[in-house]
Motif scaffolding. Structure first.
Motif, PDB file in Angstrom:
ATOM      1  N   ASN A 176     -40.607  24.396  15.516  1.00 19.09           N
ATOM      2  CA  ASN A 176     -41.238  23.468  14.569  1.00 19.09           C
ATOM      3  C   ASN A 176     -41.444  24.161  13.222  1.00 19.09           C
ATOM      4  N   SER A 177     -42.040  23.451  12.249  1.00 22.50           N
ATOM      5  CA  SER A 177     -42.195  23.989  10.898  1.00 22.50           C
ATOM      6  C   SER A 177     -43.120  25.202  10.857  1.00 22.50           C
TER       7      SER A 177
ATOM      8  N   PRO B  40     -39.830  17.352  12.412  1.00 21.60           N
ATOM      9  CA  PRO B  40     -39.718  17.417  10.952  1.00 21.60           C
ATOM     10  C   PRO B  40     -39.912  18.847  10.430  1.00 21.60           C
ATOM     11  N   GLY B  41     -39.002  19.280   9.552  1.00 21.84           N
ATOM     12  CA  GLY B  41     -39.107  20.604   8.955  1.00 21.84           C
ATOM     13  C   GLY B  41     -38.796  21.736   9.916  1.00 21.84           C
ATOM     14  N   GLY B  42     -38.275  21.398  11.092  1.00 16.59           N
ATOM     15  CA  GLY B  42     -37.980  22.410  12.104  1.00 16.59           C
ATOM     16  C   GLY B  42     -36.652  23.123  11.864  1.00 16.59           C
ATOM     17  N   VAL B  43     -36.402  24.104  12.717  1.00 14.93           N
ATOM     18  CA  VAL B  43     -35.178  24.891  12.639  1.00 14.93           C
ATOM     19  C   VAL B  43     -34.538  24.937  14.022  1.00 14.93           C
TER      20      VAL B  43
ATOM     21  N   ARG C 276     -31.370  24.007   9.504  1.00 11.41           N
ATOM     22  CA  ARG C 276     -32.573  23.229   9.225  1.00 11.41           C
ATOM     23  C   ARG C 276     -32.413  21.832   9.806  1.00 11.41           C
ATOM     24  N   LEU C 277     -33.485  21.295  10.407  1.00 11.63           N
ATOM     25  CA  LEU C 277     -33.469  19.952  10.984  1.00 11.63           C
ATOM     26  C   LEU C 277     -33.937  18.934   9.956  1.00 11.63           C
ATOM     27  N   LYS C 278     -33.527  17.693  10.143  1.00 10.71           N
ATOM     28  CA  LYS C 278     -33.893  16.622   9.206  1.00 10.71           C
ATOM     29  C   LYS C 278     -35.398  16.412   9.175  1.00 10.71           C
TER      30      LYS C 278
END
Length: 106
Positions: free
Chosen positions: A81-82, A40-43, A32-34
């Protein structure tokens, strides 16, 4: 095995004390990304194939040394992305590594 986890290794006993082997596996790591980062909310996902050769020497029944030479090939990093859509993807160069493990059973 320096590749970690499941994989394939073929080994051949040169003598009672020496062994040579080679193998590899396929690795993929998702993280998971910061939330305050560029996605934001990405992987993120890192995929690669570790290949290795091993030379082992048994000092006695309890002590052993393993020397490894490895290459990490076919690496690819992807960022989604999210919503799950890929926003970035890049293949990266192969990398070499060496390692030594000494183990003793008590």
């Amino acid at each position: 095995m320096p590749a970690g986890g499941a994989g394939l290794e073929l080994a051949y006993a040169l003598s009672e004390r020496r062994e040579v082997a080679g193998g590899g596996s396929y690795r993929t790591y998702r993280f998971r990304l910061k939330d305050d980062g560029p996605v934001p909310g990405g992987v993120g996902e890192n995929r690669f194939i570790p290949l290795f050769a091993r030379l082992s020497y048994s000092f006695d029944k309890a002590t052993r040394a393993d020397f490894y030479a490895a290459g990490f090939v076919n690496g690819k990093l992807t960022v989604s992305n999210s919503a799950g859509h890929d926003v970035y993807s890049d293949e990266y160069h192969s990398a070499a590594a060496i390692g030594l493990t000494v183990s003793h059973r008590f």
